[in-house]
Design a protein around this motif. Structure first.
Motif, PDB file in Angstrom:
ATOM      1  N   HIS A 128       0.607  -1.171   0.177  1.00 49.21           N
ATOM      2  CA  HIS A 128      -0.018   0.078   0.091  1.00 49.21           C
ATOM      3  C   HIS A 128       0.914   1.415   0.089  1.00 49.21           C
ATOM      4  O   HIS A 128       1.827   1.437   0.556  1.00 49.21           O
ATOM      5  N   ASP A 129       0.383   2.378  -0.961  1.00 50.86           N
ATOM      6  CA  ASP A 129       1.058   3.297  -0.392  1.00 50.86           C
ATOM      7  C   ASP A 129       0.866   3.773   0.991  1.00 50.86           C
ATOM      8  O   ASP A 129      -0.127   3.858   1.008  1.00 50.86           O
ATOM      9  N   ASP A 130       1.642   4.563   1.299  1.00 52.13           N
ATOM     10  CA  ASP A 130       1.568   4.789   2.718  1.00 52.13           C
ATOM     11  C   ASP A 130       0.491   6.084   3.526  1.00 52.13           C
ATOM     12  O   ASP A 130       0.082   6.813   4.260  1.00 52.13           O
ATOM     13  N   ASN A 131       0.562   7.470   1.954  1.00 55.45           N
ATOM     14  CA  ASN A 131      -0.623   7.687   1.770  1.00 55.45           C
ATOM     15  C   ASN A 131      -1.442   7.579   1.346  1.00 55.45           C
ATOM     16  O   ASN A 131      -2.827   8.667   1.466  1.00 55.45           O
ATOM     17  N   TRP A 132      -2.187   6.230   1.253  1.00 53.23           N
ATOM     18  CA  TRP A 132      -3.676   6.244   1.092  1.00 53.23           C
ATOM     19  C   TRP A 132      -4.267   6.276   2.830  1.00 53.23           C
ATOM     20  O   TRP A 132      -3.911   6.093   3.711  1.00 53.23           O
ATOM     21  N   LYS A 133      -5.808   6.444   2.560  1.00 54.56           N
ATOM     22  CA  LYS A 133      -6.490   6.515   4.169  1.00 54.56           C
ATOM     23  C   LYS A 133      -6.935   5.060   4.476  1.00 54.56           C
ATOM     24  O   LYS A 133      -7.220   3.983   3.763  1.00 54.56           O
ATOM     25  N   ARG A 134      -6.144   5.132   5.558  1.00 57.24           N
ATOM     26  CA  ARG A 134      -6.464   4.106   6.429  1.00 57.24           C
ATOM     27  C   ARG A 134      -7.702   3.978   7.477  1.00 57.24           C
ATOM     28  O   ARG A 134      -8.191   4.439   7.482  1.00 57.24           O
ATOM     29  N   VAL A 142      -7.583   0.398   2.950  1.00 57.31           N
ATOM     30  CA  VAL A 142      -7.150   1.573   2.287  1.00 57.31           C
ATOM     31  C   VAL A 142      -8.265   1.535   1.512  1.00 57.31           C
ATOM     32  O   VAL A 142      -7.956   0.870   0.880  1.00 57.31           O
TER      33      VAL A 142
END
Length: 488
Positions: A354-360, A367
């Motif tokens: 996952h991209d760390d910037n995607w909302k979790r 995400v």
């Protein structure tokens, strides 16, 4: 069709809010989804026999994080009228629920009339409220006695499932017109028979158990599909499909090619979809060749991925009236070779993350990637001749008793907009059932994560269904047949 509205909001700051409105076809069907073990409770009453999830959750060393079980859950066995009222309050016109195999057949494969009566009452009440029942035959609660025989790794399971399907068609097919044979085989085959983090918690070498499970699931689906067409369709005029779960695979960088994306998609979705929905049938060629070669390299005299006979390939090809699709999230991908990692545990040799910037969400695996749903639907359209698709699960998790579920509201708005865009671009999506109607037993996460648009306090003996903010959103969407997404 998409309309753009410019809304000007005057305040002390004088700023403008732009909103995009996404419409849906006039005949689009809205609803909600659930699963028997997650909501029914009543695990040992009225003749119900134990399932693999009873076994898994009752163990002294249970892997369920909070030590809970589905013994009571939302108590829908007793409070199904509350579920129907919740559906009715929103205006939903379809309800996807599953039938518990251990509730309708005994260990000697005889009909358990009390179980039949329960589902008949539920179906009749739904019909009275003009809510279409969409029935999943298998949502993971395999009778334990069948697991004792090897479960989905035993080829005999195909005949057991065919008999079970026959029982459901016979007793409910006059009222149920949409059947889903299996829910998310990728989850319980690999999770249950390869990696062991899902009931029946079996760990096998190099995915052998998972591949055997997949193979038998496909054969069982084909048997149930043809049974319906040959024995029941003339009188009942219903549809039969299978429910598959997947995300979309986005390239992590410029070194990841379209070929890598397709490889990831074929090893994931294609493992189950290709034999049914593709032009050629059978497992995807890239998957077949890779696993056959790896099996040879491992010194095996047979492939870890079983082979279909010619007759089985022909029988499975086109054996579905629709594709039920569960979408939650997507991933970035890159080949293992770019990382220098050992691909021994992955036949695809693709790494996803996952991209760390995607909302979790409140679930580590979930995400928000609404663009993934859009691109997934287009990939299905292009690779499987644009089949009829029902979105049968799509949802967001939060913490217990989160009533102001603004994160879910945002997630649903953006994903419904993505679905609308895909429909505009020619994808044949006709139904959407949100996951889930109520909070429930979330498998190995117990009651620590909640997916319902209605909250439930599981210490409340009445199990009141408490509307979250997302209920208001779904009421608006059902009423107006569009969703609005604000853009700064």
């Amino acid at each position: 069709m998409k309309l753009f509205l410019k809304l000007l909001t005057l305040s002390s700051l004088n700023f403008a809010i732009f909103a995009e409105i996404y419409n849906f076809p006039s005949n689009f069907v809205w609803g909600a989804a659930s699963a028997s073990y997650q909501i029914e409770g009543a695990w040992n009453v009225d003749g119900r026999i134990p399932s693999i999830w009873d076994t898994a959750s009752h163990k002294n060393n249970s892997s369920v994080v909070d030590g809970s079980t589905g013994d009571d859950a939302a108590m829908s066995y007793y409070y199904y009228e509350k579920d129907i009222q919740a559906l009715k309050d929103i205006g939903f016109k379809t309800y996807r629920f599953s039938i518990a195999w251990p509730r309708v057949l005994t260990k000697t494969n005889q009909v358990n009339q009390a179980g039949i009566d329960y589902y008949s009452k539920l179906i009749d009440r739904l019909k009275e409220e003009e809510i279409k029942p969409m029935v999943t035959m298998y949502h993971w609660d395999l009778p334990q006695y069948l697991q004792d025989l090897g479960g989905w790794t035993n080829p005999a399971i195909v005949k057991y499932f065919e008999h079970y399907a026959d029982t459901l068609y016979k007793h409910f097919g006059d009222r149920v017109k949409e059947w889903i044979t299996f829910n998310e085989p990728a989850t319980f085959c690999d999770g249950g028979y390869s990696w062991g983090w899902h009931a029946p918690e079996i760990r096998t070498e190099k995915q052998i158990g998972g591949y055997l499970c997949s193979h038998h699931i496909l054969l069982a689906h084909g048997a149930a599909y043809h049974l319906y067409k040959n024995k029941y369709f003339a009188d009942q005029q219903g549809k039969v499909g299978i429910c598959l779960n997947t995300g979309y695979s986005f390239p992590a960088n410029e070194n990841v090619t379209d070929e890598h994306v397709d490889r990831a998609m074929h090893f994931g979705l294609g493992r189950y979809a290709n034999p049914i929905y593709s032009v050629d049938g059978d497992y995807p060629r890239v998957m077949r060749e890779a696993i056959d070669q790896k099996s040879t390299d491992e010194g095996r005299r047979w492939s870890r991925l079983p082979h279909f006979t010619t007759a089985q390939v022909e029988s499975l090809h086109g054996a579905a009236d629709f594709l039920a699709l569960n979408y939650y999230t997507s991933s970035l991908i890159q080949p293992y070779s770019h990382l220098g990692w050992n691909p021994a545990d992955s036949d695809s040799e693709i790494h996803s993350f996952h991209d760390d910037n995607w909302k979790r969400s409140s679930s580590s695996w979930l995400v928000s990637v609404p663009e993934g749903l859009y691109h997934l639907l287009l990939w299905i359209k292009d690779n499987y001749n644009n089949p009829l698709v029902y979105i049968t699960e799509n949802g967001w998790s939060d913490l217990p008793m989160t009533i102001e579920d603004d994160g879910r509201v945002e997630y649903l708005r953006e994903h419904l907009a993505a679905m609308s865009r895909a429909i505009t671009d020619g994808c044949r999506v006709e139904t959407y059932t949100v996951w889930s109607l109520t909070d429930n037993f979330e498998w190995m996460r117990g009651y620590t994560e909640r997916f319902g648009i209605y909250a439930i306090n599981f210490t409340d003996p009445e199990r009141k269904r408490i509307p979250k903010n997302s209920v208001d959103l779904m009421k608006q969407v059902v009423r107006d047949n569009f969703v609005e997404v604000e853009k700064d």
